[in-house]
Design an enzyme around this catalytic site. Sequence first.
Site, mmCIF file in Angstrom:
data_model
loop_
_atom_site.group_PDB
_atom_site.id
_atom_site.type_symbol
_atom_site.label_atom_id
_atom_site.label_comp_id
_atom_site.label_asym_id
_atom_site.label_seq_id
_atom_site.Cartn_x
_atom_site.Cartn_y
_atom_site.Cartn_z
ATOM 1 N N HIS A 106 0.838 -1.201 0.000
ATOM 2 C CA HIS A 106 0.000 0.000 0.000
ATOM 3 C C HIS A 106 0.873 1.252 0.000
ATOM 4 O O HIS A 106 2.101 1.175 0.148
ATOM 5 C CB HIS A 106 -0.922 0.029 1.226
ATOM 6 C CG HIS A 106 -2.090 -0.892 1.119
ATOM 7 N ND1 HIS A 106 -2.022 -2.226 1.460
ATOM 8 C CD2 HIS A 106 -3.376 -0.683 0.693
ATOM 9 C CE1 HIS A 106 -3.199 -2.793 1.269
ATOM 10 N NE2 HIS A 106 -4.034 -1.881 0.801
ATOM 11 N N LYS A 115 -0.300 4.616 4.737
ATOM 12 C CA LYS A 115 -1.144 3.632 5.432
ATOM 13 C C LYS A 115 -0.436 3.168 6.695
ATOM 14 O O LYS A 115 0.713 2.726 6.658
ATOM 15 C CB LYS A 115 -1.463 2.455 4.522
ATOM 16 C CG LYS A 115 -2.465 1.468 5.146
ATOM 17 C CD LYS A 115 -2.929 0.446 4.130
ATOM 18 C CE LYS A 115 -3.896 -0.553 4.734
ATOM 19 N NZ LYS A 115 -5.122 0.087 5.250
#
Length: 249
Positions: A135, A139
Site C-alpha cells: 500500500h 497507510k
Amino acid sequence: MTTIVHVGISGARGRMGRAVSAVLDAREDMVTAARFDRGEEPDLSRCDVIIDFSTPEHSVELAEAAASRGGPALVIGSTGLSDAQEQAIARAAEKVAIVRSGNFSLGVNILVGLVERAAARLDAADWDIEVSEAHHRMKRDAPSGTALMLGEAAALGRGKSLSEVRAPVRDGVGEARVEGSIGFSALRAGGIVGDHTVLFASDDEVISLSHQAIDRSLFAKGAVVAANWVRPRPPGLYDMQDVLGFRQA
C-alpha cells in the site's frame, strides 16, 4: 418516483472520503447530506446512511452514537480495529444495520471466495500459505484489513480460525515454519493503491491468487453500493458477501 438516499461521509477530508464524495456527486439517486471528520459533531438526523472511512476510535464512537438513536445505517471501512473495537461495533449492530468490510472491491471479494476454496482443497501438510500486500506510504496499519480478510478466508477453508494458525511476525533468527501456519508480509511505499497476493506453495509447485487496485474509486464505488443496499436492512452486522448476494440469508 425515485427515493433519494441522503448519505453522510465520515472521514470526509481523507483520500477515501474524497473518493466517496466524487462517486456520490455523479449519482442522481444519492446525495451527500453531511461531511465531517474526527472532532466534528455529525448531525445524524440528516442522514439515511453514513459511509465511514476514518479511524477505529471514531468508527466505534459513530457506531455507538447511531445505535443510541436507532439510526442511521452505517458502512464502515476503517481498518486496524482491535478485538474490543470489533466487539463494540458488533454490539451497535444489534440496534442498527452495519456493513463492515476491510475492502469494498468486487474483485477482492471474489478473491476471498477463491482463496477459501483453494485452501479447502490443498492439504496443509503439503501446502504453505503466505499473504502479501502493498500500500501507499501513508497507510499505518499492517497487515491491511484486506490481507486479514484473505488470511481469514484461507483459515476458514482449512476449518480453523486465523488466530489459531497465524504465523508470528518474522524478524531476525526465528523458528522454522510451523505446518499449517499462515504468514503475512507488508510493504509501504509511494502511492500504491493496494496490491494483494495469496501464495500457496508446495515442494513442487506454486499457485498465486492476486488482485491489484488500479484506482481508489473502485473502493468508493463499492462503499456507495453497500450504502444503498444497507439503508433499508434490519439491524445486523453485514459484509460485502451479503451485499453482493454471495451469502444467502
